[in-house]
Write a protein that holds these residues in place. Structure first.
Motif, PDB file in Angstrom:
ATOM      1  N   PRO A   7       0.981  -0.856   0.006  1.00 43.31           N
ATOM      2  CA  PRO A   7       0.204   0.059  -0.079  1.00 43.31           C
ATOM      3  C   PRO A   7       1.060   1.383   0.056  1.00 43.31           C
ATOM      4  CG  PRO A   7      -0.201  -1.260   2.036  1.00 43.31           C
ATOM      5  CD  PRO A   7       0.405  -1.934   1.076  1.00 43.31           C
ATOM      6  N   SER A   8       1.961   1.057   0.740  1.00 46.32           N
ATOM      7  CA  SER A   8       3.152   2.899   0.860  1.00 46.32           C
ATOM      8  C   SER A   8       2.912   2.875  -0.589  1.00 46.32           C
ATOM      9  CB  SER A   8       4.057   2.088   1.609  1.00 46.32           C
ATOM     10  OG  SER A   8       5.062   1.517   0.684  1.00 46.32           O
ATOM     11  N   GLN A   9       3.685   1.807  -2.071  1.00 48.93           N
ATOM     12  CA  GLN A   9       3.242   2.530  -2.983  1.00 48.93           C
ATOM     13  C   GLN A   9       2.272   2.569  -3.711  1.00 48.93           C
ATOM     14  OE1 GLN A   9       6.089  -0.194  -4.536  1.00 48.93           O
ATOM     15  NE2 GLN A   9       8.039   0.796  -4.298  1.00 48.93           N
ATOM     16  N   GLN A  10       0.784   2.368  -3.283  1.00 44.92           N
ATOM     17  CA  GLN A  10      -0.356   2.628  -3.761  1.00 44.92           C
ATOM     18  C   GLN A  10      -0.747   4.584  -3.931  1.00 44.92           C
ATOM     19  OE1 GLN A  10      -0.706   0.506  -6.101  1.00 44.92           O
ATOM     20  NE2 GLN A  10       0.429  -0.035  -5.407  1.00 44.92           N
ATOM     21  N   LEU A  11      -1.351   4.849  -5.081  1.00 47.37           N
ATOM     22  CA  LEU A  11      -2.027   5.855  -4.627  1.00 47.37           C
ATOM     23  C   LEU A  11      -3.172   5.994  -5.062  1.00 47.37           C
ATOM     24  CD1 LEU A  11      -1.260   9.040  -4.464  1.00 47.37           C
ATOM     25  CD2 LEU A  11      -1.235   9.096  -6.963  1.00 47.37           C
ATOM     26  N   ILE A  12      -3.924   7.025  -3.559  1.00 53.49           N
ATOM     27  CA  ILE A  12      -5.975   7.061  -3.827  1.00 53.49           C
ATOM     28  C   ILE A  12      -5.753   8.104  -4.252  1.00 53.49           C
ATOM     29  CG2 ILE A  12      -7.798   6.485  -2.672  1.00 53.49           C
ATOM     30  CD1 ILE A  12      -6.101   4.070  -3.333  1.00 53.49           C
ATOM     31  N   LEU A  13      -6.662   8.482  -4.988  1.00 54.02           N
ATOM     32  CA  LEU A  13      -7.016   9.906  -5.563  1.00 54.02           C
ATOM     33  C   LEU A  13      -8.370   9.800  -5.014  1.00 54.02           C
ATOM     34  CD1 LEU A  13      -7.188  10.361  -9.505  1.00 54.02           C
ATOM     35  CD2 LEU A  13      -5.061  10.071  -7.171  1.00 54.02           C
ATOM     36  N   ILE A  14      -8.179  11.312  -4.235  1.00 49.07           N
ATOM     37  CA  ILE A  14     -10.006  11.469  -3.297  1.00 49.07           C
ATOM     38  C   ILE A  14     -10.534  12.719  -3.719  1.00 49.07           C
ATOM     39  CG2 ILE A  14     -11.217  11.696  -0.873  1.00 49.07           C
ATOM     40  CD1 ILE A  14      -9.061  10.016  -0.361  1.00 49.07           C
ATOM     41  N   ARG A  85       4.808  13.625  -9.985  1.00 45.19           N
ATOM     42  CA  ARG A  85       5.104  13.956  -9.017  1.00 45.19           C
ATOM     43  C   ARG A  85       5.473  12.651  -8.411  1.00 45.19           C
ATOM     44  NH1 ARG A  85       2.518  19.237 -10.984  1.00 45.19           N
ATOM     45  NH2 ARG A  85       0.990  18.282  -9.409  1.00 45.19           N
ATOM     46  N   ALA A  86       3.897  12.848  -7.459  1.00 47.00           N
ATOM     47  CA  ALA A  86       3.539  11.631  -6.076  1.00 47.00           C
ATOM     48  C   ALA A  86       3.974  10.472  -6.679  1.00 47.00           C
ATOM     49  CB  ALA A  86       1.929  11.449  -6.431  1.00 47.00           C
TER      50      ALA A  86
END
Length: 95
Positions: A7-14, A85-86
């Protein structure tokens, strides 16, 4: 190969993580995921400061503000750039 289970390498967009959305974002970060905020047209900077006390330390790896003059394509481009960037910030180079 990227570890899809990390999960630390996954990006969630909110989108508009305001009020209850902050609480959701906080729960996601507690599970180790990185969060990027997408703010919709007209969402003021002042409104972004209205967060529950329990979420005061919540941070986003990046943020995008959908500008009034932007088309959907403009927003998609901005989100893609922010994702790049993220990805560099969280150590994932494939966006």
């Amino acid at each position: 190969m990227t570890n899809l289970l990390n999960p630390s390498q996954q990006l969630i967009l909110i989108v508009d993580p305001y009020s209850t959305g902050c609480m959701v974002a906080q729960e996601i970060t507690k599970r180790g995921y990185q969060i990027m905020a997408i703010w919709t047209k007209g969402f003021s900077d002042e409104m972004k400061t209205h967060v529950p006390v329990s979420c005061r330390d919540l941070t986003y790896v990046d943020q995008v503000q959908d500008e009034l003059h932007w088309s959907l394509d403009d927003l998609v481009r901005a989100v893609d750039q922010a994702k790049d960037r993220a990805a560099r910030k969280i150590g994932k180079d494939d966006g």
